[in-house]
Scaffold this active site. Structure first.
Site, PDB file in Angstrom:
ATOM      1  N   THR A 188       0.811  -1.228   0.000  1.00  0.00           N
ATOM      2  CA  THR A 188       0.000   0.000   0.000  1.00  0.00           C
ATOM      3  C   THR A 188       0.844   1.278   0.000  1.00  0.00           C
ATOM      4  OG1 THR A 188      -0.090   0.118   2.412  1.00  0.00           O
ATOM      5  CG2 THR A 188      -1.840  -1.128   1.330  1.00  0.00           C
ATOM      6  N   LYS A 189       2.147   1.144   0.248  1.00  0.00           N
ATOM      7  CA  LYS A 189       2.974   2.338   0.453  1.00  0.00           C
ATOM      8  C   LYS A 189       2.933   3.320  -0.730  1.00  0.00           C
ATOM      9  CE  LYS A 189       4.883   2.893   3.867  1.00  0.00           C
ATOM     10  NZ  LYS A 189       5.909   2.272   4.535  1.00  0.00           N
ATOM     11  N   GLN A 192      -0.063   5.344  -0.415  1.00  0.00           N
ATOM     12  CA  GLN A 192       0.020   6.305   0.699  1.00  0.00           C
ATOM     13  C   GLN A 192       0.752   7.569   0.257  1.00  0.00           C
ATOM     14  OE1 GLN A 192       1.586   4.613   4.361  1.00  0.00           O
ATOM     15  NE2 GLN A 192       0.847   2.593   3.764  1.00  0.00           N
ATOM     16  N   LYS A 223      -5.405  -0.413   6.631  1.00  0.00           N
ATOM     17  CA  LYS A 223      -4.142   0.309   6.588  1.00  0.00           C
ATOM     18  C   LYS A 223      -4.295   1.607   5.763  1.00  0.00           C
ATOM     19  CE  LYS A 223       0.628  -1.088   6.283  1.00  0.00           C
ATOM     20  NZ  LYS A 223       1.500  -2.198   5.892  1.00  0.00           N
ATOM     21  N   GLY A 359      -5.528   4.386 -41.352  1.00  0.00           N
ATOM     22  CA  GLY A 359      -4.084   4.533 -41.218  1.00  0.00           C
ATOM     23  C   GLY A 359      -3.566   5.681 -42.064  1.00  0.00           C
ATOM     24  N   CYS A 386     -12.024   3.657 -43.778  1.00  0.00           N
ATOM     25  CA  CYS A 386     -11.253   4.841 -44.150  1.00  0.00           C
ATOM     26  C   CYS A 386     -10.079   4.471 -45.076  1.00  0.00           C
ATOM     27  CB  CYS A 386     -10.802   5.592 -42.908  1.00  0.00           C
ATOM     28  SG  CYS A 386     -10.447   7.326 -43.254  1.00  0.00           S
ATOM     29  N   GLY A 388      -8.746   1.727 -45.263  1.00  0.00           N
ATOM     30  CA  GLY A 388      -9.138   0.400 -45.758  1.00  0.00           C
ATOM     31  C   GLY A 388     -10.001   0.517 -47.009  1.00  0.00           C
ATOM     32  N   GLU A 410      -1.354  10.156 -51.589  1.00  0.00           N
ATOM     33  CA  GLU A 410      -0.701  10.155 -50.274  1.00  0.00           C
ATOM     34  C   GLU A 410       0.542   9.256 -50.315  1.00  0.00           C
ATOM     35  OE1 GLU A 410      -3.212   8.791 -47.054  1.00  0.00           O
ATOM     36  OE2 GLU A 410      -1.621   9.023 -45.569  1.00  0.00           O
ATOM     37  N   ARG A 470      -7.802  13.140 -45.151  1.00  0.00           N
ATOM     38  CA  ARG A 470      -7.566  14.245 -46.095  1.00  0.00           C
ATOM     39  C   ARG A 470      -7.841  13.837 -47.538  1.00  0.00           C
ATOM     40  NH1 ARG A 470      -5.022  18.207 -43.158  1.00  0.00           N
ATOM     41  NH2 ARG A 470      -3.665  17.381 -41.534  1.00  0.00           N
ATOM     42  N   HIS A 515     -15.535   6.379 -40.274  1.00  0.00           N
ATOM     43  CA  HIS A 515     -15.130   5.479 -39.184  1.00  0.00           C
ATOM     44  C   HIS A 515     -16.355   5.051 -38.380  1.00  0.00           C
ATOM     45  CE1 HIS A 515     -10.734   5.954 -39.416  1.00  0.00           C
ATOM     46  NE2 HIS A 515     -10.995   7.172 -39.831  1.00  0.00           N
ATOM     47  N   GLU A 517     -16.724   2.704 -36.469  1.00  0.00           N
ATOM     48  CA  GLU A 517     -16.351   2.182 -35.140  1.00  0.00           C
ATOM     49  C   GLU A 517     -16.568   3.194 -34.016  1.00  0.00           C
ATOM     50  OE1 GLU A 517     -14.250   2.727 -37.658  1.00  0.00           O
ATOM     51  OE2 GLU A 517     -12.315   3.520 -37.007  1.00  0.00           O
TER      52      GLU A 517
HETATM   53  N1  GLN Z   1      -4.530   8.428 -44.769  1.00  0.00           N
HETATM   54  C1  GLN Z   1      -5.865   8.509 -45.279  1.00  0.00           C
HETATM   55  C2  GLN Z   1      -6.323   9.945 -45.467  1.00  0.00           C
HETATM   56  O1  GLN Z   1      -5.790  10.844 -44.892  1.00  0.00           O
HETATM   57  C3  GLN Z   1      -6.836   7.735 -44.422  1.00  0.00           C
HETATM   58  C4  GLN Z   1      -6.974   8.274 -43.044  1.00  0.00           C
HETATM   59  C5  GLN Z   1      -7.646   7.308 -42.102  1.00  0.00           C
HETATM   60  O2  GLN Z   1      -7.682   6.107 -42.331  1.00  0.00           O
HETATM   61  N2  GLN Z   1      -8.152   7.792 -41.007  1.00  0.00           N
HETATM   62  O3  GLN Z   1      -7.252  10.186 -46.190  1.00  0.00           O
END
Ligand code: GLN
Length: 540
Positions: A188-189, A192, A223, A359, A386, A388, A410, A470, A515, A517
């Site tokens: 626990t120190k 503390q 303690k 990515g 995205c 992907g 890109e 972008r 996205h 998700e």
């Molecule tokens: N690199 C890509 C872009 O800028 C996809 C970005 C991402 O997957 N969030 O458009």
């Protein structure tokens, strides 16, 4: 009536302070209170958009387009509410406001000082966030650990708020209790010392949440009570769990919501965590499995790998699986490996579904494109998010439309076939070195083709999804790509932006420029992930 709970970390970071905040929010919400949560990141960065994902994990995007810490994602998932830009603050953001106010003469010629002006701005932001979400209770997570220089001004703000409204402000410390192998008992120190350090900032915790591998025993509870000047009942055991979604239920085993509400002088209304418990039951008992391959480039920090960079995708896969009473296993495949060893690509047949998450940059790209080709040809359910989606477009352009070396600008700015390219406005921002908060961000509307799988999944032709990128599908290539059979299943309302691509005739081959998700929640799984998982299981 507005109440505030500050949550600070003791001993070390990374012990689940964000999940603790989200869980505290959840149990208070289950008592009928309106709850919101704020994340304070002590970085000088104005937002998480410019932070290195290796160090900082996923950049979570809010409806209103803020690039925030992944904990905001935890709050949204646990509380099932949208969290906005005002709920995220960094040192940089706070100073930026104060400095711009000073430049506008809004301090009327006074000396502007770190104290009190910086903590005052922090308090102003906390109050605004509470007001915007009409919260009865606002939870404020102060990033980092007590004792660091970085978060002192935020602790000062918390202390000042408590001084102003002692009845309405409460402090919780999330600490860590090590059980060193060689010693064989829980110590626990360090906690503390952490409490003493918090005391020296003028703050006494009302509760200590004891994160540890094991539950806390009576001896250590007593303690900590003696040495940290806190009732034994307010020392809360928070042992490791298999699933983060167990945490609220575990807190309730210690009657935490009742104890908090009691200190805040709020009535503990009847609790309702039934829906949540149903999900937990599936997590624990589901037998049927689905094997999902996530293909990314994994971020090593020293000898460790940080999976945090894709946390929302992982959670979205889980939510959708659990809603189908399925236990997902997520396998991390490094796209670099497919480049180094092309024969490895065949191993993809061992999976029921393939996800390529978002990515940036060129590393590992060709490996991902190979994986997409394999998923397309072998009819393995595929979801591209995205980047992907952009890479799926490139794969289709190269291998079906026969546009040799098609690429995104890109990756290859001089490519002969820029099927993915940067939009004019974005190129201008980059030329002016305006990198911060300047991508296409936040929720954008999309109109879905009624003949598509996406329409079937969403059950609606009008959706709103969150973006962070972008680059875009290049409209010069629409004709040839459509002619060769790819369906542009979702477009912006003005039809200028391609938001969803699909491959008709494939069990599930969907790429989305957004996205999804970020909008998945355990009690509200995302329709696209649901359809993806259903198909993956059916294919199995
Ligand atoms: N690199 C890509 C872009 O800028 C996809 C970005 C991402 O997957 N969030 O458009």
């Amino acid at each position: 009536m507005s109440k505030y709970i500050f949550v600070v970390g003791g001993v070390m970071s990374g012990v689940g302070k964000g999940v603790a905040c989200a869980s505290i929010g959840k149990i208070l919400q289950s008592r009928g209170y309106k709850v919101t949560a704020i994340k304070i990141d002590p970085y000088v960065n104005v937002d998480a958009g410019t932070m290195n994902p290796t160090e900082h994990g996923e950049v979570f995007v809010t409806e209103d387009g803020d690039e925030t810490d992944q904990d905001i994602g935890n709050y949204e998932r646990f509380l099932d509410v949208d969290i906005y830009r005002i709920n995220y603050m960094t040192t940089g953001r706070v100073y930026q406001s104060v400095i711009s106010r000073e430049r506008n003469l809004e301090y009327e010629g006074k000396c502007v000082e770190v104290v009190p002006h910086i903590p005052e701005e922090v308090i102003r932001r906390i109050n605004l966030a509470a007001k915007k979400s009409k919260a009865d209770i606002t939870i404020i997570e102060i990033g980092g650990t007590v004792g660091e220089y970085q978060n002192i001004l935020f602790l000062e703000a918390a202390r000042m708020m408590h001084l102003q409204k002692p009845e309405d402000v409460l402090f919780i410390m999330v600490s860590y209790l090590p059980i060193p192998d060689k010693v064989g008992e829980m110590k626990t120190k360090p906690t503390q010392y952490a409490v003493r350090s918090l005391n020296s900032a003028g703050i006494q915790p009302d509760f200590i949440l004891c994160r540890a591998e094991k539950p806390l025993d009576l001896k250590r509870r007593e303690k900590l009570s003696t040495f940290c000047n806190i009732m034994a009942a307010d020392v809360i055991s928070a042992p490791d769990v298999d699933s983060i979604y167990e945490v609220p239920v575990n807190f309730e085993k210690e009657h935490l919501s009742e104890k908090i509400l009691d200190k805040l002088n709020l009535k503990a209304k009847k609790k309702n965590l039934n829906d949540w418990k149903k999900v937990l039951k599936v997590i624990k008992t589901a037998k049927r499995q689905v094997r999902i391959a996530m293909i990314g480039k994994y971020f090593a920090t020293g000898s460790f790998v940080l999976s945090d960079s894709y946390i929302s995708v992982i959670e979205a896969i889980k939510h959708a699986s659990w809603a189908n009473k399925i236990r997902p296993t997520i396998h991390w495949l490094n796209s670099d490996d497919f480049e180094k060893n092309p024969a490895k690509i065949k191993e993809l047949k061992n999976y029921n579904g393939i996800v390529i998450p978002g990515g940036f940059g060129g590393r590992g790209i060709e490996g991902k494109i190979k994986a997409i080709e394999y998923a397309r040809k072998n009819k393995i359910p595929f979801l591209g998010l995205c980047y992907g989606m952009q890479l799926a477009t490139i794969e289709f352009a190269r291998n079906v439309c026969r546009l040799r070396n098609a690429n995104s600008t890109e990756i290859d700015p001089k490519t002969k076939h820029p099927v993915i390219h940067i939009m004019y406005e974005q190129a201008q921002k980059i030329a002016a070195k305006q990198y911060g908060n300047s991508m296409r961000l936040g929720a954008w509307p999309c109109v879905i083709n009624k003949k598509s799988k996406s329409f079937f999944a969403y059950g609606s032709s009008k959706i709103n999804e969150r973006h962070r990128h972008r680059y875009e599908f290049n409209n010069d290539y629409r004709k040839i790509i459509e002619k060769k059979g790819l369906l542009l299943a979702g477009l912006s309302p003005d039809k200028k932006l391609v938001e969803i691509i699909e491959l008709p005739g494939h069990p599930f081959f969907v790429g989305v420029q957004f996205h999804p998700e970020f909008k998945s929640r355990p009690l509200k799984p995302h329709p696209l992930f649901m359809e993806f998982i259903r198909t993956a299981v059916r294919k199995k």
